[in-house]
Design an enzyme around this catalytic site. Structure first.
Site, PDB file in Angstrom:
ATOM      1  N   GLY A 407       8.815  17.402 -33.772  1.00  0.00           N
ATOM      2  CA  GLY A 407       7.912  18.176 -32.918  1.00  0.00           C
ATOM      3  C   GLY A 407       8.057  17.795 -31.465  1.00  0.00           C
ATOM      4  O   GLY A 407       7.889  18.631 -30.565  1.00  0.00           O
ATOM      5  N   ALA A 408       8.404  16.524 -31.236  1.00  0.00           N
ATOM      6  CA  ALA A 408       8.535  16.078 -29.852  1.00  0.00           C
ATOM      7  C   ALA A 408       9.713  16.783 -29.171  1.00  0.00           C
ATOM      8  O   ALA A 408       9.686  17.026 -27.961  1.00  0.00           O
ATOM      9  CB  ALA A 408       8.671  14.567 -29.797  1.00  0.00           C
TER      10      ALA A 408
END
Ligand code: HXC
Length: 517
Positions: A407-408
């Site tokens: 997600g980062a």
């Protein structure tokens, strides 16, 4: 003496009285505490001789609690306009020597007047606060005055830069107005911000706490995130504001100022070719990456002490102002947690308001897992950084130096969030997760059926790293525009910024979005 001259003399006398605020004795007390008067702060801020004052003779109208006998010209706030490095700014500076700088109805009217001027004329507003909050003797009039200021702070938000500096003990309304502005600077040891002081805290929650612990500059700069900078002294606070202003446009329809320096745009930094350690678990200092790409190694950091796992600040590339957001592998491996997400989101939104391009350096292992983070709402707060990048229409340039996992990867100004130019260094690892975690999920059971499960997993990890943890897969999809030589990063960013100079992008018509607050 002629009547005309006598009138002039009276004017000068009244001016001198107004300039003394609450009187010499109180000024001396302020100086003894190492503090500056309202006028001294303005003199430090503005170009010499540029200050034009409003409402020097304004007084309060309160007739209760013996206030009719406590009347001071100017009513505890000095307001007007002037220039900083030749550029127009509006300013107000509260005078603690007059009734503790407390805010009356008329004091508020003076501040509202400069706020209205600042918005109409499109120039930054600088508030130098030193106030015990709403003037208790006035009651509702003072509260109404604060509310008028708050309303103007909100209307001015995103239209002109608003900068606050805190120079004394500030309570109540005098902390909420700064909280609505873009940047807050405090002074170590003699500026405080709290809703209520330690005595009220003790009475209500039975907590024993000093003013420093409850609302000191260092606490707000490192723990609460209310302050962007804890200055060593009053002059240091003013210097910070001046430097900050130099990166900002005067309003939301101007472009940021360009300041050329003697630093070749195509200057190579071979040091960057070797800055990434061979061991993927080893840290390095992302600030070095920033310093070796920006003009003259000049980086103006914002919120340095708060959530240091992400770096935010301003710099220039071939003269052009840019905001910088960067994961810091040197602190908590550069992980994204609640505080880092909120810090970066607010910074990106500020840049977007004021047409300042954002350069994002990515080395992030992911969002921080854990009970504390989940209970604290990492889903809601982490969504803020995602929202900020996704809605931003400014030029967005991204450089992945090493890890961009999960997600980062998505949130750090990826191509999918309208990143304009996305570069990666050859050392980039763009994948759903790191090798160890990935093979643990995919091959753990399978490994148990082998003679040497550990060796099996190690082999699989190497296989994964070679095939997945590279920038080439993303580059093949066009999610990465190019894989660049680290030493050439400065040049590539400058070229991209030049190419994006006339970028126009927009969001659908709406009243406003609903960022997950
Ligand atoms: C009227 C005030 C005042 C106030 C200070 N003074 N605050 N007068 N209204 N709000 C006066 C004091 O009476 C004193 O006058 C002089 O200013 C200096 O104050 P001291 O207390 O002697 O100074 P110090 O010891 O340095 O303490 C500063 C202080 C303290 C921490 C700010 O004064 C204080 O706690 N004040 C009240 C803070 C507060 O609770 N404000 C909230 C207001 S409500 P003399 O003549 O004796 O020297 C509010 C709501 C807004 O603001 C809405 C928000 C959403």
């Amino acid at each position: 003496m002629s009547q005309t001259l006598a009138k002039l003399e009276n004017l000068l006398k009244q001016r001198a009285e107004a300039r003394l605020g609450g009187g010499q004795e109180r000024i001396d007390k302020l100086h003894a505490e190492g503090r500056f008067t309202a006028r001294e702060r303005i003199a430090l801020l503005l170009d010499e001789g540029s200050f034009e004052e409003f409402d020097m003779f304004k007084t309060h109208r309160c007739q209760q609690f013996g206030m009719e006998k406590k009347v001071f010209l100017g009513d505890g706030v000095v307001t007007g306009y002037g220039t900083v490095d030749g550029r127009l700014v509006y300013v107000y500076s509260q005078d603690f020597t007059v009734l503790g700088g407390s805010l009356s109805e008329t004091h508020a009217e003076k501040i509202c007047k400069v706020m209205d001027f600042a918005v109409k004329n499109g120039a930054p507003l600088i508030g130098l606060s030193d106030s015990g909050g709403a003037r208790i003797q006035e009651g509702i009039e003072a509260l109404a005055g604060y509310s008028e200021i708050f309303q103007r702070n909100v209307m001015a938000s995103g239209v002109i830069p608003q900068i606050s500096a805190i120079f004394g003990p500030c309570a109540g309304g005098s902390v909420y107005s700064p909280a609505l502005t873009d940047f807050v600077v405090m002074v170590k040891q003699n500026s405080y911000m709290f809703l209520t002081g330690p005595k009220v805290v003790k009475a209500v929650t039975h907590e024993e706490v000093t003013v420093e612990e409850l609302g000191g500059a260092e606490m707000h700069a490192a723990t609460s995130g209310v302050a962007d900078y804890a200055a060593e002294s009053g002059p240091d606070a003013i210097e910070y504001i001046k430097k900050l202003l130099a990166y900002l446009p005067a309003n939301n329809i101007e472009n940021p100022p360009v300041q050329m320096v003697d630093h070749a745009p195509d200057h190579n930094e071979p040091l960057l070719n070797e800055i990434i350690p061979d061991n993927p678990h080893e840290a390095y200092d992302m600030k070095q990456v920033i310093l070796h790409t920006v003009d003259n190694g000049d980086f103006f950091e914002v919120k340095e002490k708060y959530a240091p796992n992400i770096i935010t600040g301003f710099a220039r590339y071939n003269g052009t102002s840019a905001g910088i957001v960067a994961n810091q592998p040197n602190y908590l491996s550069g992980v994204l947690d609640i505080n880092a997400s909120v810090k970066a989101a607010r910074f990106v939104r500020f840049c977007d308001c004021f047409n300042i391009p954002v350069i994002t350096f990515v080395d992030v292992p992911g969002f921080l897992p854990g009970v504390n983070q989940e209970y604290g709402g990492v889903i809601r707060h982490g969504a803020k950084i995602l929202y900020a990048y996704a809605e931003a229409t400014i030029p967005k340039i991204t450089v992945v130096t090493r890890k961009a996992y999960g997600g980062a990867y998505c949130v750090m100004s990826s191509k999918h969030l309208r990143g304009d130019i996305n570069y990666a260094w050859p050392s980039a690892e763009i994948a759903v997760m790191g090798g160890k975690g990935a093979v643990g999920v995919l091959y753990y059971k399978e490994a148990q059926n082998t003679d040497d499960p550990e060796q099996y997993l190690a082999d699989k990890e190497q296989e994964y790293n070679e095939s997945m943890a590279t920038p080439f897969i993303a580059a093949k999809r066009g999610y990465i525009d190019d894989i660049i030589e680290p030493a050439r990063t400065r040049f590539r960013i400058i070229k991209a910024l030049e190419m994006l100079r006339n970028k126009r992008d927009s969001n659908p018509m709406k009243k406003h979005g609903n960022i997950p607050l």
